[in-house]
Design a protein around this motif. Structure first.
Motif, PDB file in Angstrom:
ATOM      1  N   PHE A  15      10.305   0.961   6.748  1.00  0.00           N
ATOM      2  CA  PHE A  15       8.870   0.842   6.502  1.00  0.00           C
ATOM      3  C   PHE A  15       8.072   1.861   7.304  1.00  0.00           C
ATOM      4  N   LEU A  16       8.418   2.037   8.581  1.00  0.00           N
ATOM      5  CA  LEU A  16       7.669   2.970   9.417  1.00  0.00           C
ATOM      6  C   LEU A  16       7.782   4.399   8.883  1.00  0.00           C
ATOM      7  N   ALA A  17       8.938   4.751   8.341  1.00  0.00           N
ATOM      8  CA  ALA A  17       9.129   6.102   7.820  1.00  0.00           C
ATOM      9  C   ALA A  17       8.203   6.389   6.641  1.00  0.00           C
TER      10      ALA A  17
ATOM     11  N   SER B 183      -2.215   5.852  11.746  1.00  0.00           N
ATOM     12  CA  SER B 183      -2.166   5.363  13.127  1.00  0.00           C
ATOM     13  C   SER B 183      -2.539   3.884  13.189  1.00  0.00           C
ATOM     14  N   PHE B 184      -3.520   3.481  12.392  1.00  0.00           N
ATOM     15  CA  PHE B 184      -3.925   2.073  12.394  1.00  0.00           C
ATOM     16  C   PHE B 184      -2.801   1.178  11.866  1.00  0.00           C
ATOM     17  N   LEU B 185      -2.072   1.637  10.845  1.00  0.00           N
ATOM     18  CA  LEU B 185      -0.940   0.857  10.334  1.00  0.00           C
ATOM     19  C   LEU B 185       0.109   0.669  11.424  1.00  0.00           C
ATOM     20  N   LEU B 186       0.335   1.712  12.226  1.00  0.00           N
ATOM     21  CA  LEU B 186       1.276   1.611  13.342  1.00  0.00           C
ATOM     22  C   LEU B 186       0.773   0.611  14.376  1.00  0.00           C
TER      23      LEU B 186
ATOM     24  N   GLN C 171     -13.450   2.870   7.639  1.00  0.00           N
ATOM     25  CA  GLN C 171     -13.800   2.623   6.231  1.00  0.00           C
ATOM     26  C   GLN C 171     -12.688   1.862   5.520  1.00  0.00           C
ATOM     27  N   PHE C 172     -11.447   2.217   5.848  1.00  0.00           N
ATOM     28  CA  PHE C 172     -10.313   1.575   5.193  1.00  0.00           C
ATOM     29  C   PHE C 172     -10.261   0.086   5.522  1.00  0.00           C
ATOM     30  N   VAL C 173     -10.445  -0.245   6.799  1.00  0.00           N
ATOM     31  CA  VAL C 173     -10.382  -1.647   7.214  1.00  0.00           C
ATOM     32  C   VAL C 173     -11.569  -2.431   6.664  1.00  0.00           C
TER      33      VAL C 173
ATOM     34  N   ARG D 224      -5.718  -7.563   1.552  1.00  0.00           N
ATOM     35  CA  ARG D 224      -4.460  -8.203   1.146  1.00  0.00           C
ATOM     36  C   ARG D 224      -3.270  -7.437   1.717  1.00  0.00           C
ATOM     37  N   PHE D 225      -3.293  -6.123   1.590  1.00  0.00           N
ATOM     38  CA  PHE D 225      -2.203  -5.299   2.109  1.00  0.00           C
ATOM     39  C   PHE D 225      -2.093  -5.420   3.624  1.00  0.00           C
ATOM     40  N   LEU D 226      -3.231  -5.398   4.317  1.00  0.00           N
ATOM     41  CA  LEU D 226      -3.208  -5.458   5.781  1.00  0.00           C
ATOM     42  C   LEU D 226      -2.694  -6.807   6.284  1.00  0.00           C
TER      43      LEU D 226
END
Length: 451
Positions: free
Chosen positions: A249-251, A269-272, A337-339, A346-348
């Motif tokens: 997933f991280l890749a 970076s936020f996903l990490l 903006q994304f958050v 839903r994805f987050l």
């Protein structure tokens, strides 16, 4: 009478754990500051004709993980043979010298030397990946293993996160570039060496051990020993599978952020950040859920969460892919903006819950491996597990890269990982049904307690 069960965070006020924890935390953070800043430097600021920018990330990743494959078996023998406190201080002293060399390489913009220092950083990781899990069971009681491992897992993932973010920030020309990174990594290495001075003595468990220098033969010997205890061997495979699943997933995060989520670098970076917080949170929950014992029942529950939320995330990503195709071209989202956009929530949420499930899945497996390993062979068994982890991470990169090359989209890729995860866990739990029995018993006990 059952011993008192201290809350896991009380360990951070005790000498047997706190200096070890902060020494490990600083080392993990420092390794990732150097690795990520070197990656960005060679990608954006210091291009050389013999190293295409598209190969910088994979090459540094391979260099970083290679010592875990080649040296873990040897380090495991030394950890069983030596006082772990002395070995930790030796490693931190060498880290100071290594980071001083890395700082010089960054200041001189010497690409071969930078690559060499990333390799030395991988050696540092290989040593401490073995030592840290051998140290814990020698200083914590059986009922503290789950909590101690949970705090350590939280600390390691936060250190990786903070190191990655700090490396990306400090290497930018606006902040200071290589000079600032060099000063920062040397300062953290010195601070880590100071904290290691308070790590208590940990007598060798096999002081007369003869070192076998052939890593392949030594690894095979330890894996055969582990296989005799099927439950411990299954725990080792489960830990390695967690790294396969997570690395896959991280890749995909950078490409997912750019190609599907239409985000800027800050979105990746936020996903990490979210993933690290989720894993850390799940790891910390294990102490309360297990009530001070090594609870194998949490493993199937974590595995179930990983599968359910990976499938749900696959569908969420597929929906976002379709929405992007309908929306056409638009400016890339910033992280804020994304958050703030409800279409992404839903994805987050799926990502956060999947990461928490990974934390639940892994902590009990580490505690089980530590508890069942023979004390005289514990570090060597942990070293063998580190080698398995490295192999599974490489296998994950091959699988994800191969599926991507076949043209599989991000949504189907996530779904494929979820399916493989279900198959692998089903086989493991069929081989060792005690995991499922413990999960059923744990659920019944919790429901009975609430009623």
């Amino acid at each position: 009478m059952k011993p008192a069960q201290p809350h896991q965070f009380r360990l951070l006020r005790q000498r047997r754990y706190a200096p070890f924890f902060f020494t490990t935390f600083l080392g993990s953070m420092n390794d990732n500051v150097l690795k990520f800043s070197a990656t960005l430097l060679l990608t954006y600021q210091l291009a050389v004709p013999w190293l295409p920018t598209t190969l910088v990330g994979p090459l540094l990743g391979a260099i970083f993980i290679a010592p875990s494959l080649l040296l873990s078996a040897t380090f495991g023998q030394w950890a069983d043979r030596c006082d772990l406190g002395w070995l930790i201080r030796l490693g931190k002293t060498l880290e100071v010298l290594m980071m001083a060399l890395a700082a010089w390489a960054l200041w001189q913009r010497d690409v071969p030397l930078i690559l060499g220092c990333v390799l030395l950083c991988g050696v540092h990781v290989a040593l401490f990946s073995t030592v840290r899990y051998a140290y814990i069971p020698q200083h914590l009681q059986a009922h503290e293993l789950t909590g101690g491992n949970g705090v350590l897992e939280m600390g390691i993932f936060l250190a990786i996160l903070m190191g990655t973010l700090a490396g990306g920030l400090l290497i930018s020309p606006e902040v200071g570039g290589p000079w600032v990174v060099g000063l920062a990594i040397v300062a953290m290495a010195v601070l880590g060496r100071l904290t290691s001075q308070w790590v208590p003595s940990t007598p060798a468990v096999a002081p007369g051990l003869t070192i076998h220098w052939n890593p392949v033969a030594e690894t095979w010997r330890n894996l055969r020993r582990c296989h005799e205890d099927r439950l411990m061997f299954t725990s080792m495979l489960g830990i390695s599978w967690m790294w396969f699943f997570g690395a896959g997933f991280l890749a995909m995060f950078p490409a997912l952020s750019k190609e599907v989520l239409n985000g800027q670098e800050g979105v990746a970076s936020f996903l990490l950040v979210l993933t690290s917080l989720g894993i850390g949170g799940g790891a910390l929950m294990c102490e309360g859920l297990s009530r001070g014992k090594v609870e194998l029942g949490l493993v199937p529950l974590g595995a179930l969460g990983m599968a359910v939320f990976a499938v749900e995330m696959s569908m969420a990503v597929h929906a976002l892919e379709q929405a992007k195709a309908l929306a056409g071209d638009r400016p890339a989202w910033t992280a804020a903006q994304f958050v703030a956009n409800p279409a992404h929530w839903r994805f987050l949420v799926d990502l956060l819950l999947m990461a928490m499930s990974v934390g639940l899945f892994s902590v009990s497996l580490y505690a089980q491996m530590q508890a069942r390993a023979e004390p005289s062979h514990r570090a060597r068994i942990i070293a063998a597990n580190n080698i398995l982890n490295a192999l599974f991470i490489l296998l994950s990169a091959v699988v994800v890269g191969g599926l991507s090359a076949l043209g599989l989209g991000m949504g189907p890729l996530f779904g494929a990982l979820a399916v493989v995860h279900v198959v692998a866990c089903s086989l493991a739990f069929a081989w060792q049904p005690i995991f499922v029995r413990q999960a059923v018993s744990w659920v019944r006990h919790r429901l009975g307690s609430q009623s």
